[in-house]
Every structure is written in structure tokens, then in C-alpha cells.
Write a protein that holds these residues in place. Structure first.
Motif, short mmCIF file in Angstrom:
data_model
loop_
_atom_site.label_atom_id
_atom_site.label_comp_id
_atom_site.label_asym_id
_atom_site.label_seq_id
_atom_site.Cartn_x
_atom_site.Cartn_y
_atom_site.Cartn_z
N GLU A 144 0.83 -1.20 0.00
CA GLU A 144 0.00 0.00 0.00
C GLU A 144 0.87 1.25 0.00
OE1 GLU A 144 -3.45 2.08 -0.28
OE2 GLU A 144 -3.19 -0.11 -0.35
N ALA A 145 1.96 1.23 0.73
CA ALA A 145 2.87 2.37 0.71
C ALA A 145 3.49 2.55 -0.67
CB ALA A 145 3.97 2.17 1.75
N ALA A 146 3.77 1.43 -1.35
CA ALA A 146 4.32 1.52 -2.71
C ALA A 146 3.29 2.11 -3.67
CB ALA A 146 4.77 0.14 -3.18
N ARG A 147 2.03 1.76 -3.50
CA ARG A 147 0.98 2.33 -4.36
C ARG A 147 0.85 3.82 -4.13
NH1 ARG A 147 -1.99 -2.23 -2.33
NH2 ARG A 147 -1.91 -3.98 -3.81
N VAL A 148 0.97 4.24 -2.88
CA VAL A 148 0.89 5.67 -2.58
C VAL A 148 2.05 6.41 -3.25
CG1 VAL A 148 1.00 7.37 -0.72
CG2 VAL A 148 -0.38 5.31 -0.44
N ASP A 149 3.22 5.78 -3.32
CA ASP A 149 4.37 6.41 -3.97
C ASP A 149 4.31 6.35 -5.48
OD1 ASP A 149 5.39 7.03 -1.51
OD2 ASP A 149 6.66 5.24 -1.38
N GLY A 150 3.27 5.73 -6.02
CA GLY A 150 3.09 5.72 -7.46
C GLY A 150 3.56 4.46 -8.16
N ALA A 151 3.91 3.40 -7.42
CA ALA A 151 4.36 2.15 -8.04
C ALA A 151 3.15 1.34 -8.47
CB ALA A 151 5.21 1.34 -7.08
N GLY A 152 3.19 0.83 -9.70
CA GLY A 152 2.13 -0.02 -10.20
C GLY A 152 2.24 -1.44 -9.71
#
Length: 302
Positions: free
Chosen positions: A194-202
Motif C-alpha cells: 500500500e505504501a508503494a501504491r501511494v508512492d506511485g508504483a504499479g
């Protein structure tokens, strides 16, 4: 002495209680039984390999005329040279074929299993539980039961007697998918994704940057299981392949074993070839053992 001191009742210390020893679960009999089962299991796995080592040092006469676990006339290197030089070095070709089939299935097939298990664990889509139920059914079906259907499909497509008849089935490993889902649930926290998604990672970047490194012990385990499974596979290449140059070492040695009935001089070749065929498996276990011990806490949230 005051009257209050005289009227105060005397307190006697409580009687000393005996300290109970912790109850011993089982006893000497259960310990001996467990150790006996371990010894039997170890003997079941070690004694055949040990016999293979002793038998590979014997020629044809010593193989049938000496004790099972005894060295014969020093003929090990002669047997190795005979195996290598037989039929223009066909044994080395069989070993190379097995290495290629097993490595392809371990690396690419293991990666597909890890990706599928990761998707079943982290993604929500329609029919997720039903599809995973089909995967579990595939775990219960033995590989020998799928050989004939695979041969019929391969004959329709026209890939029998080709390497694709072995490589394509090696990409599918239902047990690897199940094991990968377990590793994904244990080692890949949803908070990190979820933190990666917030940073823009697909999703793809999250898998290769976070999910796959965290699941690396599981990937190595699945790849090793797949390597051993493809290396020891016998029925599928026996049915699919007719060209001896495409055979894996398991099927090739079985051909020599058939020759050993009318020609006993093939018996030492079969035994020595069997001993040489397990060396890559031992090397793979030894080299990949450290990956199982490392990264066991890679999925912890820091």
C-alpha cells in the motif's frame, strides 16, 4: 512485656510443600521409538546411494560375485570412461538435456508459480476462490495421470518429439502456486504494498521491486522442487520423445537397463550412470541451501 504482646496469637510457618517435578511426557520407550524411526528413515534414503557408490567401483564379474557393500576391483574410472564414450558420448548429451529441461522449468516455471501465488494472495478478482480451487485439484492429480492427455494435445499441435513437449508442461506447477501463495501471505505485508501504491508504483513494479525480493526464499524453494521434479520426470519424456538425442538422462539410463538383460556388460554402465546423474541434484541442494536460511525475516514490517 505488654498484655497486647501476650494476647497476640502465634503464627506458625506453613508446612513445607514438596516441589513437584515436571511430568515427563512419554518415556524411554517413546524416545527409542522415535529414534528408531529416524534411523530407519535415514537408512532408507542413504543405503541405496551408498550401494550405488560401492557398485560403481565394480566390473561385471565383481558386481554379481562380491558383497553388496564392498569395493570391487578398482574399476570406477574405467566405468566412468565407458559411460562417457558409449555411443559417441550420448550420456553427456542426455545430461545436458536434463540440465536444460530442469533449469528452464525451475527458473521460468518457478517464476510463473510465484507470480500466480502472489496474484492469488494480494489481488481481488472475480472467481478468485474458484480458480484457486482448480489449482488445489491440480495438486491432487498425479503427474502420471496427465501424461496421456498431454500427449494427445501435443500431437494435435504437432510438437511431439520436440523439446517443447517437455518445456511447456514444465511451466505449470500447481503445488508451486499453492506454496507461493503461502509465502506471499507470510512474507509480503499488505502495508508495504500500500505504501508503494501511494508512492506511485504499479502492480508489476511493486511485485518485482518488493514482492519478489521478499519471496526469494520461497522462489528458491519452489525452483528447487521444480528442478528435482523435472530432472526425475520419466513418463512424460518417455511418451513424448523418440529421438535419443532429445532424451533426458532418466530415460536414457532406462534404455541401457533394457540392454543389460541380454548384455550384462551394460550393468556397470547403468549403475555408474545413475551415480553420475544424481551429482547435479546434490550440487543444487548444497548451493541453494543458504538461500533458505537467509531472508526469513525479509517480509517483516520495519
Amino acid at each position: 512485656m505488654t498484655t497486647s504482646a501476650l494476647s497476640r496469637p502465634r503464627t506458625t510457618p506453613p508446612p513445607a510443600t514438596k516441589r513437584r517435578r515436571p511430568a515427563m511426557h512419554g518415556g524411554i520407550g517413546s524416545t527409542l521409538a522415535v529414534n528408531a524411526l529416524l534411523v530407519l528413515g535415514c537408512a532408507y534414503m542413504v543405503l541405496p546411494v551408498l550401494w550405488l557408490f560401492f557398485a560403481s567401483t565394480k566390473n561385471t564379474a565383481d558386481l554379481y560375485g562380491t558383497a553388496a557393500y564392498a569395493f570391487g576391483e578398482p574399476a570406477f574410472f574405467d566405468n566412468v570412461l565407458t559411460v562417457i564414450n558409449q555411443d559417441g558420448g550420448i550420456f553427456l548429451r542426455w545430461m545436458a538435456n536434463s540440465m536444460f529441461y530442469a533449469a528452464f522449468g525451475a527458473i521460468l516455471g518457478g517464476l510463473i508459480s510465484v507470480m500466480a501465488g502472489y496474484a492469488f494472495d494480494k489481488f481481488n478478482f472475480r472467481g478468485k476462490n474458484s480458480f484457486f480451487g482448480f489449482v488445489l485439484v491440480g495438486v491432487l492429480i498425479p503427474n502420471t495421470a496427465t501424461v496421456l492427455p498431454l500427449y494427445l494435445l501435443a500431437s494435435v499441435v504437432g510438437i511431439t518429439n520436440t523439446i517443447w513437449a517437455i518445456l511447456i508442461p514444465a511451466l505449470c506447477n500447481p503445488f508451486g502456486v499453492y506454496l507461493a501463495r503461502v509465502y506471499s501471505a507470510a512474507y509480503v505485508p499488505s502495508e508495504t504494498l500500500e505504501a508503494a501504491r501511494v508512492d506511485g508504483a504499479g502492480p508489476i513494479r511493486s511485485f518485482f521491486s518488493l514482492g519478489l525480493p521478499m519471496m526469494m526464499p520461497g522462489y528458491i524453494t519452489i525452483a528447487l522442487f521444480q528442478f528435482v521434479g523435472v530432472w526425475n520426470n520419466f513418463m512424460l519424456p518417455l511418451v513424448m520423445l523418440q529421438d535419443q538425442k532429445l532424451l533426458p538422462v532418466s530415460v536414457g539410463i532406462s534404455l541401457w537397463q533394457g540392454y543389460a538383460i541380454p548384455q550384462p556388460e551394460f550393468a556397470p554402465m547403468v549403475i555408474t550412470g545413475s551415480l553420475l546423474s544424481i551429482i547435479p541434484l546434490l550440487v543444487a541442494f548444497i548451493l541453494l541451501q543458504r538461500f533458505w536460511k537467509s531472508g526469513l525475516t525479509a517480509g517483516s514490517v520495519k
